[in-house]
Design a protein around this motif. Structure first.
Motif, mmCIF file in Angstrom:
data_model
loop_
_atom_site.group_PDB
_atom_site.id
_atom_site.type_symbol
_atom_site.label_atom_id
_atom_site.label_comp_id
_atom_site.label_asym_id
_atom_site.label_seq_id
_atom_site.Cartn_x
_atom_site.Cartn_y
_atom_site.Cartn_z
ATOM 1 N N ILE A 201 0.857 -1.195 0.000
ATOM 2 C CA ILE A 201 0.000 0.000 0.000
ATOM 3 C C ILE A 201 0.899 1.253 0.000
ATOM 4 C CG2 ILE A 201 -1.837 1.206 1.238
ATOM 5 C CD1 ILE A 201 -2.520 -1.488 2.523
ATOM 6 N N PRO A 202 0.664 2.156 -0.908
ATOM 7 C CA PRO A 202 1.517 3.368 -0.921
ATOM 8 C C PRO A 202 1.356 4.178 0.369
ATOM 9 C CG PRO A 202 0.268 3.132 -2.957
ATOM 10 C CD PRO A 202 -0.269 2.112 -2.010
ATOM 11 N N ASN A 203 2.437 4.890 0.732
ATOM 12 C CA ASN A 203 2.402 5.706 1.949
ATOM 13 C C ASN A 203 1.476 6.907 1.817
ATOM 14 O OD1 ASN A 203 4.238 4.046 3.254
ATOM 15 N ND2 ASN A 203 5.993 5.166 2.424
ATOM 16 N N LEU A 204 1.263 7.354 0.576
ATOM 17 C CA LEU A 204 0.405 8.523 0.353
ATOM 18 C C LEU A 204 -1.073 8.163 0.354
ATOM 19 C CD1 LEU A 204 2.455 10.349 -2.436
ATOM 20 C CD2 LEU A 204 2.454 10.800 0.017
ATOM 21 N N PHE A 205 -1.396 6.850 0.494
ATOM 22 C CA PHE A 205 -2.816 6.452 0.512
ATOM 23 C C PHE A 205 -3.437 6.963 1.816
ATOM 24 C CE2 PHE A 205 -6.288 3.344 1.086
ATOM 25 C CZ PHE A 205 -6.938 3.537 -0.120
ATOM 26 N N PRO A 206 -4.573 7.689 1.759
ATOM 27 C CA PRO A 206 -5.078 8.328 2.992
ATOM 28 C C PRO A 206 -5.596 7.343 4.030
ATOM 29 C CG PRO A 206 -6.584 8.673 1.163
ATOM 30 C CD PRO A 206 -5.363 8.037 0.585
ATOM 31 N N TYR A 207 -6.048 6.179 3.631
ATOM 32 C CA TYR A 207 -6.652 5.228 4.580
ATOM 33 C C TYR A 207 -5.758 3.987 4.755
ATOM 34 C CZ TYR A 207 -10.671 8.081 3.302
ATOM 35 O OH TYR A 207 -11.509 9.140 3.046
ATOM 36 N N LYS A 208 -4.467 4.202 4.795
ATOM 37 C CA LYS A 208 -3.552 3.057 4.863
ATOM 38 C C LYS A 208 -3.657 2.342 6.212
ATOM 39 C CE LYS A 208 1.301 1.805 4.450
ATOM 40 N NZ LYS A 208 2.675 2.261 4.145
#
Length: 601
Positions: free
Chosen positions: A50-57
């Protein structure tokens, strides 16, 4: 001192090294290409996550962790439940004891064998009042015998009743049509199904009919491999107070021996009848026949719908061969025209068989070297399916339900309704749709024969070896054995005949070896006695006092032999001026001569 061999060098030329490198590169390229073409290959790329910039990680990671925890708990609960169930089953097995009645299968005692010739059984005024002739429900036209039906037409003869055995192997519509056709011809017919270890079907209706028709003993007749013995055992249990006899299989009374002066047409008909009889009997390893293509060539003209074979084996359409003359010429005589028509028919059957077997060989992968189709192997595959329940085959009856309901009279419709009710009462007989599902759509529909092979030939019971041993008619044992062998060889395939011949040859060889051994022992004993007698009669010679010479040994003979001096060999000197003389060869000393030691140093 032993010299140690020097290890070979591993160095190679640049040309050879470049050649090996090129082959390695080519092999790796082929491996990568096959891996790319493989549809089941897995990608070597790792999951990026999951990318770090994903808001709901964080929420997504927590949800995934909760899912894994719940799955692990469910697996643990399922494992504990499975262990508890296994423990309960073990306790139940220890407590419960199986009843012996459920473990033992249903076994019927066989009916007693009738020890009378067939002529006495079917003669008017015989003790046997009823005869049950068993037919195979898959192809009743092949098993009918006009000669037997003619012999039992007299009023004082035993009453004839036909039984269609193995009724569970054909659809209910086909069975209804055959029972209707035979009953319309004036014959009493009843379908039956008797399988070892199961309850019989249709035997009660047959037993009720026999009680009303015949007041006496019942004999069950039939050809080979039709289910006669099982039906006799089931009928014996169903008919209490009535003696039911089983009989040996029926065979031809006298088979014609081959003759050089016989007509070509008669020999051709005899060959066709023999091949059809082997297919109809369907007993043993039919696929081991010496000429399997001839059996398939006999079978294919009987197939009513070639589409059945095409669907069963996945072959293309066959039967494209067209005879040169489709119609008979008017200017030819009748015999020649008929012979030409038969030749054209045989040629078409052989061509269609070859075309079909090539398709089967390519479909199932029966190929020889260079991709040549193995037609003999494909023919054996078809015969194996035919003999061992790989194909559901049956002969088509003449009458069908639609035709009878549309064009039949009131009596015919009533007869059809009665037969249909009789067939539906048998639970083991299924309609064609369910029957096709059970056979996986491997259905082969055959044409009914107008005339069965050996239809008008007289029949007799197959001889039993025990009866031949008990009889004492003044005949020699060799003659009885010879007649028995002739009758047995007529009922065997060509492979069985070869096996019998091989066994007879081995027995003869063993007997000859035993005779030779006995004769050799007698000769040796005689020779020993003779030698002893000669030794006793030979006079003893006293030893002589004269001195004899000692025997000359082989080594002494070689040393005493004069040696041949070789011519002086010339050799070039070191400086190359003139050739030098070779040193003379030493002569070996004669026996008794002293060695010259100085000559060797």
């Amino acid at each position: 001192m032993v010299r140690v061999k020097k290890r070979a060098s591993k160095r190679m030329t640049l040309k050879q090294r470049a050649k090996i490198h090129k082959k390695v590169q080519e092999h790796g390229r082929k491996q990568r290409r096959e891996a790319r073409r493989n549809p089941q290959r897995k990608s070597k790329k790792a999951d990026p996550g999951i990318p770090n910039l994903f808001p709901y990680k964080e929420e997504l990671l927590n949800e995934m962790e909760e899912r894994r925890r719940i799955a692990a708990e469910q697996r643990m609960l399922a494992k504990e439940k499975r262990n508890e169930e296994d423990g309960d089953e073990d306790e139940d097995e220890e407590e419960l004891v199986p009843e012996p009645a459920q473990a033992t299968p249903l076994v019927r005692p066989p009916a007693p064998m009738l020890s009378k010739p067939l002529a006495d059984v079917i003669a008017p005024g015989s003790e046997v009042k009823g005869v049950v002739y068993v037919l195979d429900a898959r192809d009743p036209s092949c098993f009918r015998r006009t000669w037997l039906e003619t012999q039992l037409r007299s009023k004082k003869s035993p009453k004839l009743t036909l039984a269609l055995a193995k009724a569970d192997l054909v659809p209910s519509e086909v069975l209804t049509g055959w029972v209707y056709d035979l009953r319309r011809a004036g014959l009493a017919v009843f379908p039956t199904s008797v399988r070892p270890g199961t309850e019989p079907a249709g035997v009660d209706a047959l037993a009720e009919h026999l009680r009303s028709v015949s007041k006496g003993d019942i004999a069950v007749l039939g050809l080979e491999h039709v289910g006669k013995t099982d039906l006799a055992a089931a009928l014996k249990d169903a008919m209490e107070g009535v003696q039911v006899y089983d009989t040996p299989s029926l065979v031809r009374s006298a088979a014609p021996m081959p003759d050089e002066d016989t007509d070509e047409e008669l020999s051709r008909m005899e060959t066709q009848a023999k091949l059809l009889w082997i297919l109809m009997r369907n007993q043993g390893q039919v696929q081991r026949f010496k000429d399997p293509i001839a059996l398939v060539c006999t079978l294919l003209p009987r197939v009513a719908h070639p589409v059945d074979l095409m669907m069963a084996y996945g072959t293309p359409a066959f039967g494209s061969f067209v005879p040169e003359r489709a119609t008979l010429a008017d200017n030819l005589p009748d015999k020649e025209a008929l012979r030409e028509y038969e030749q054209q028919t045989d040629a078409k059957a052989m061509a269609d068989t070859e075309e079909f077997l090539i398709g089967v060989a390519r479909s199932v992968g029966r190929l020889k070297r260079l991709g040549v189709p193995d037609t003999a192997g494909a023919a054996r595959l078809l015969l194996r399916d035919w003999a061992h329940d790989g194909l559901g085959y049956y002969a088509m009856p003449q009458s069908k339900a639609k035709a009878v309901q549309a064009n039949g009279s009131s009596q015919e419709k009533e007869l059809w309704a009665d037969v249909e009710q009789l067939v539906h009462a048998m639970e083991v007989v299924r309609p064609r749709k369910e029957w096709r599902q059970a056979w996986a759509s491997k259905e082969v529909r055959l044409k009914a024969l107008e005339k069965a092979p050996y239809d008008e030939d007289a029949l007799v019971f197959m001889p039993v070896l025990e009866d031949l041993e008990d009889e004492d008619d003044g005949e020699d044992e060799e003659d009885v054995q010879e007649d028995d062998d002739i009758e047995d060889m007529e009922n065997l395939d060509e492979d069985d005949e070869e096996d019998l011949d091989d066994e007879d040859e081995e027995d003869l060889d063993d007997e000859d070896e035993e005779d030779l051994d006995d004769q050799d022992e007698e000769d040796l004993d005689d020779q020993d006695d003779k030698d002893l007698e000669d030794k006793e009669e030979e006079p003893v010679i006293p030893p002589s006092k004269k001195r004899t010479k000692a025997p000359i040994t082989e080594r002494a003979r070689k040393l005493s032999r004069p040696t041949r001096e070789a011519p002086p060999a010339t050799r070039r000197s070191t400086n190359g001026s003139r050739p030098a003389q070779a040193p003379p060869k030493r002569r070996a000393p004669a026996p008794g001569e002293a060695y010259d030691i100085n000559a060797y140093f």
